[in-house]
Enzyme design. Structure first.
Site, mmCIF file in Angstrom:
data_model
loop_
_atom_site.group_PDB
_atom_site.id
_atom_site.type_symbol
_atom_site.label_atom_id
_atom_site.label_comp_id
_atom_site.label_asym_id
_atom_site.label_seq_id
_atom_site.Cartn_x
_atom_site.Cartn_y
_atom_site.Cartn_z
ATOM 1 C CG ASP A 192 -2.092 -0.922 1.099
ATOM 2 O OD1 ASP A 192 -2.283 -1.461 -0.004
ATOM 3 O OD2 ASP A 192 -2.819 -1.124 2.088
ATOM 4 C CG ASP A 213 -9.070 25.442 -39.719
ATOM 5 O OD1 ASP A 213 -9.038 24.751 -40.747
ATOM 6 O OD2 ASP A 213 -8.270 26.357 -39.471
ATOM 7 N N GLY A 271 -10.153 14.278 -42.759
ATOM 8 C CA GLY A 271 -10.038 13.530 -44.009
ATOM 9 C C GLY A 271 -8.717 13.748 -44.730
ATOM 10 C CG MET A 272 -5.493 17.209 -46.293
ATOM 11 S SD MET A 272 -5.466 16.596 -47.992
ATOM 12 C CE MET A 272 -6.719 17.648 -48.714
#
Length: 510
Positions: free
Chosen positions: A36, A296, A431-432
């Protein structure tokens, strides 16, 4: 108390130790068996501090079990009193040692007779509360102890400071970006011409706790730790407190307006107006408002996200995503089950569904079911995201060492809005990016592996189906793979062929 191989919030004694070790010249003694006593290693690794007071472990072994713990515990307290000369010694058991049902308060009373330091026993039920609840309770107990002591000695001065001032309550060690948030809060208060009276527990001295009532108000940035202390100070000393977390543009402005309201209530010959400051910071310091209107950010509109973390951060991030950035929050949740009602109230109307759980498998299954574009959560959600090919931004503890950055990265205040906007935008795979990875290669490999979190049987993809799957663009490949495997399981199919892929596609579009 819960038996689990992984938890979002640790056991109660960790919360007590975090608060005790945050104060200057306070020594914690942990009555515990071997195993512990990992707190020192955890803190030295994560916080990267050059100097801190280590926690002493009073080990419970077979000899102690045979003779009893009293002599060993008392000896450890008196030894540390002479060696370290601390202002306060806090004794805490762990869940394991609590099973012994020993009268630790008697041990503390006996040690107090010969010790120059103050000695207290952490007043925490280790079976019923977690790390965060114990930290909140321990901080309130220490504050209460020293204010009551000052009252008895007649040294308590409750006269307010001449100029507006505030106590910042709840900044402590191992907190998520707490040190950076503290710097940002001090800068914010300085801009408003408000002095910082005390910051507790991080870096504070228990000798100075009697000066807490001199502040005009208390600021509690996180609900998890500090709220009990603020409520105690309001009830016993009439000190107002602000618990609006200044995270995001809207809530930071609301927090400042709350500060303005409390200060004007205490001043009769002058009116404070911070609206021009809010406008200036929103338009020129924080870039988040401008970013939310940019092309963006508009590309993120309608994308699905999942949020999970402690109550404070999960609620704030949910509102920022939905209200300030136009991102759809499919599910938001917290592991702070004790604060479920407040959390539900805060996120109502900003998400599709709410999940209150401290079971990470439930969170994983929820994420696998929703298939969001991004996850915002703890280190566990980051692991889940890696398995599912879903990007994850870490916004809450528990966290790994990379989320204790050396650079300045606050989540609170106007600079915090910039950091959050960056974190959100960078968490989405656009996506790019995938198109460039397909062209130039990179971390997006062609290897196909099973990443479902609830797989009972292994599925086999034959050579032709793997070739067909690899032709699919990376940013949708994982989703098509999961849908195909889901269709195969529903129809008791173990060998996936190209025909099965098209059958799954037709079934999905039907």
């Amino acid at each position: 108390m819960k038996l689990a191989y992984w938890m979002y919030a640790g056991p109660a004694h960790i919360g007590t130790l975090r608060v005790a070790s945050s104060f200057k010249n306070v020594h914690a003694i942990m009555h515990a068996p071997l195993g512990d006593d990992y707190f020192n290693v955890m803190r030295s690794m994560l916080e990267r501090e050059r100097d801190f007071t280590p926690v002493t472990a009073s080990i419970v072994d077979r000899h102690v079990l045979a003779r009893g713990s009293q002599e060993k515990v008392v000896d450890n307290i008196t030894r540390k009193d002479k060696e370290e000369r601390p202002d306060l010694i806090v004794l805490t058991p762990t869940c394991t040692s609590s099973i012994l049902q020993e009268d630790l308060q008697n041990f503390v009373d006996r040690a107090s007779i010969t010790s120059n330091s103050d000695v207290i026993l952490a007043d925490v039920n280790h079976y019923r509360v977690n790390e965060l609840q114990a930290a909140d309770r321990t901080l309130e107990q220490i504050v209460r102890y020293y204010l009551e002591k000052a009252c008895k000695q007649g040294t308590l001065d409750q006269s307010l400071t001449e100029e507006p001032s505030a106590n910042i309550i709840g900044i402590f060690t191992l907190g998520f970006h707490n040190q950076h948030d503290c710097r940002e809060l001090k800068r914010l208060l300085q801009d408003l011409n408000i002095k910082v009276n005390k910051i507790i527990p991080e870096g504070g001295s228990v000798k100075d706790l009697q000066n807490l009532p001199k502040a005009w108000f208390n600021l509690v940035p996180y609900r998890e730790v500090g709220l009990m202390t603020a409520i105690y100070l309001e009830k016993n000393f009439g000190m107002p407190y602000i618990s609006v977390t200044p995270m995001g543009i809207v809530d930071t402005a609301e927090c400042i307006r709350q500060i303005q309201k409390h200060i004007n209530n205490l001043v009769s010959n002058k009116t404070f107006d911070y609206e021009s400051y809010i406008d200036q910071q929103t338009r020129f310091v924080s870039q988040a408002a401008w970013f939310s209107r940019s092309i963006d950010c508009q590309n993120l509109t309608g994308k699905k996200a999942v949020v999970f973390g402690d109550a404070t951060h999960a609620a704030s991030i949910t509102r920022i995503l939905a209200r300030e950035m136009g991102i759809r929050v499919s599910c938001t949740g917290t592991y702070c089950k004790h604060d479920a009602e407040w959390f539900k109230e805060q996120v109502q109307g900003f998400c599709d569904e709410i999940l209150i759980t401290d079971d990470h498998t439930e969170v994983g299954d929820m994420i696998a079911r929703i298939e969001p574009s991004a996850i915002f959560g703890t280190q566990m959600e980051r692991h889940i995201g890696k398995r599912l090919d879903i990007p994850c931004g870490v916004i809450s503890s528990p966290v790994h060492i990379q989320n204790f950055p050396l650079g300045y990265r606050p989540f609170l205040g106007y600079e915090g809005t910039n950091q959050i906007a960056d974190s959100v935008y960078n968490s989405f795979t656009l996506g790019m990016e995938d198109h460039l990875l397909e062209i130039f290669g990179g971390h997006d490999t062609k290897e196909v592996i099973t990443k479902s979190l609830s797989t009972d049987t292994d599925l086999t993809w034959n050579y032709e189906s793997q070739l067909e799957l690899n032709k699919i663009p990376g940013f949708v490949r994982g989703k098509i793979k999961r849908n195909t495997e889901k269709f195969a399981r529903q129809n008791n199919i173990t060998n996936i062929t190209v025909e099965i892929m098209y059958a799954a596609k037709e079934a999905l579009s039907a």
